[in-house]
Design an enzyme around this catalytic site. Sequence first.
Site, PDB file in Angstrom:
ATOM      1  N   LYS A 192      29.426 -46.121   7.397  1.00 49.66           N
ATOM      2  CA  LYS A 192      30.571 -47.032   7.430  1.00 49.66           C
ATOM      3  C   LYS A 192      29.987 -48.408   7.129  1.00 49.66           C
ATOM      4  O   LYS A 192      30.260 -49.382   7.815  1.00 49.66           O
ATOM      5  CB  LYS A 192      31.250 -46.978   8.812  1.00 49.66           C
ATOM      6  N   ASP A 225      35.527 -42.207   7.604  1.00 55.59           N
ATOM      7  CA  ASP A 225      36.962 -41.893   7.556  1.00 55.59           C
ATOM      8  C   ASP A 225      37.284 -40.996   6.359  1.00 55.59           C
ATOM      9  O   ASP A 225      38.053 -40.043   6.454  1.00 55.59           O
ATOM     10  CB  ASP A 225      37.808 -43.171   7.586  1.00 55.59           C
ATOM     11  N   ASP A 249      30.213 -36.943  16.905  1.00 55.27           N
ATOM     12  CA  ASP A 249      31.062 -36.444  17.987  1.00 55.27           C
ATOM     13  C   ASP A 249      32.486 -36.219  17.463  1.00 55.27           C
ATOM     14  O   ASP A 249      33.102 -35.170  17.678  1.00 55.27           O
ATOM     15  CB  ASP A 249      31.058 -37.483  19.116  1.00 55.27           C
ATOM     16  N   ASP A 253      34.651 -32.433  16.286  1.00 58.62           N
ATOM     17  CA  ASP A 253      35.928 -31.955  16.839  1.00 58.62           C
ATOM     18  C   ASP A 253      36.883 -31.563  15.709  1.00 58.62           C
ATOM     19  O   ASP A 253      37.643 -30.597  15.826  1.00 58.62           O
ATOM     20  CB  ASP A 253      36.583 -33.000  17.754  1.00 58.62           C
TER      21      ASP A 253
HETATM   22 MG    MG Z   1      32.874 -34.354  21.910  1.00 58.46          MG
END
Ligand code: MG
Length: 359
Positions: A192, A225, A249, A253
Site C-alpha cells: 500500500k 485493496d 490477517d 479471512d
Molecule cells: Mg484473523
Amino acid sequence: MGRDDRNYRIAVIAGDGIGKEVIPAGIEILEVAASKGGFTCAFTELPWGCDYHVAHGRMMPDDWYEQLISFDAIYLGAIGAPTVPDSVSAREMILPLRQRLVQYVNLRPMRLIPGITSPLAGRVAADIDMICVRENSEGEYCGLGGRVHAGTPDELAAQTGIFTRRGIERIARYAFRLAQGRPRKLLASATKSNALQHAMVLWDEVVDEVARDFPDVTWRKYHVDALAARMITHPQTVDVILASNLFGDILTDIGSAISGSLGVGPGGNINPDGTAPSMFEPIHGSAPDIAGRGVANPIAAIWAGAMMLDHLGERPAHDAILAAIEKVISAEAVRTPDLGGSATTSDMTRAVVAGLAGA
Ligand code: MG
Ligand code: NAI
C-alpha cells in the site's frame, strides 16, 4: 525439522470455546496417522487461556516460555472468551507466543476442497488454491504505542507499525522459496505504498531485492485493496500471497470465506530456523455462538494437525490426512452445519478417521 527418532513431543493448548471441541478431533486423527505412519506423538495438555485467566489472573503461567521451548511443536485451538476482553487474550497470549517463539511466518493455505460450494458459485477446486505467507512478528501488530488523557475528551491513542529490513527480507525469502516449489510459481506481494509512504515503500524495495534471487518466480505487487478484490474476481490468478501482519490477517479471512467456511482453513506459525517450536492452529476463533453444542467443523483443526506433521518431516502422513479430508468432503454425506449439513463434530471426525484408515 524432522527428527531421527520420529517420537514427537507436542504441547496442546486447546484454549477456549470450540478450541476444546476441535482439538480433541484433531488429536484423534493425528493418533491414527501416527500409528499408520510408524511414528509417535506424545501430547501434553496445557490448560491455558481465558478460563486460566479467570482462575489465576493471567492467560498463561509466568514460566510459559520455559515450559514450551522443549516441545517439538505446539497444537493450538483458539483463544478468546466473553470472560476476558479480546485485547487481553490476544495481547497477553497469542501475540507473545508468536513473537517470543520467533514464529515469524504465518502460513495459511486457502483451497476450495472438491465438494464444497464456494460463495463464488461456478468456481471449481482448481480456481481457488492460494497460500498466504503473513509476516507474524512485527508490522502493524508489534504492540508499540500508547494512550494518553484516558477518559477525557482529549483522549488519544497511537498505534505504531514497525517494519525492519531484516523482518521483511526473511519473510519475503520464505515466500519466494515456497512459490518456487509450487507448480505455478506465482507470487503476489501485498503493498500500500501509495498511502503508507514509509513502511510500504521499504517493503517494496526489500521484496524487489529478494525477488532477484528467484528469477523463476513470476511476481508482482498489488495494493492490498486491489488484491482483496482480485481474490474474489480472479481467484485463479492468485497463488502465493506475501503480506504484512495486518494485511495478511484480513486477506486470509477473505481466502477462507471464499473457500466455503471459516471452519475449514488451517494455519501455521512457523519458526523456520528451528530455535523454538512452531505452532499450528485453525484460522477460526473460539466461536462462542456455537461453542458447547458439538457442531463445530473440525476440518480446520485436523488440517492444522496435518501441517504440523509436514513441518515435523512426516510428509506422507500429511498427504494421507489431506486425502482423507478430500474424500469425506467430496462424498458430501457428512457435513457440519457451516457447510450446509447437520453432522456433528464427532460425526465428521469419525468420517475422517474412517477415510484415513481406508487410505
Ligand atoms: Mg484473523
Ligand atoms: P470466530 O472465528 O470464532 O467465529 C466467526 C464465525 O464463524 C462464527 O459465526 C462461528 O460460529 C463461525 N465458525 C468459526 N469456526 C467454526 C467452525 N470450526 N465450525 C463452524 N463454524 C465456525 O471469530 P469471532 O467470532 O470474531 O471471535 C470469537 C472469539 O475468538 C473472540 O474472542 C476472538 O478474539 C477469538 N479469536 C481467536 C483466534 C485465535 O485464537 N487465533 C482467532 C480469531 C478469533
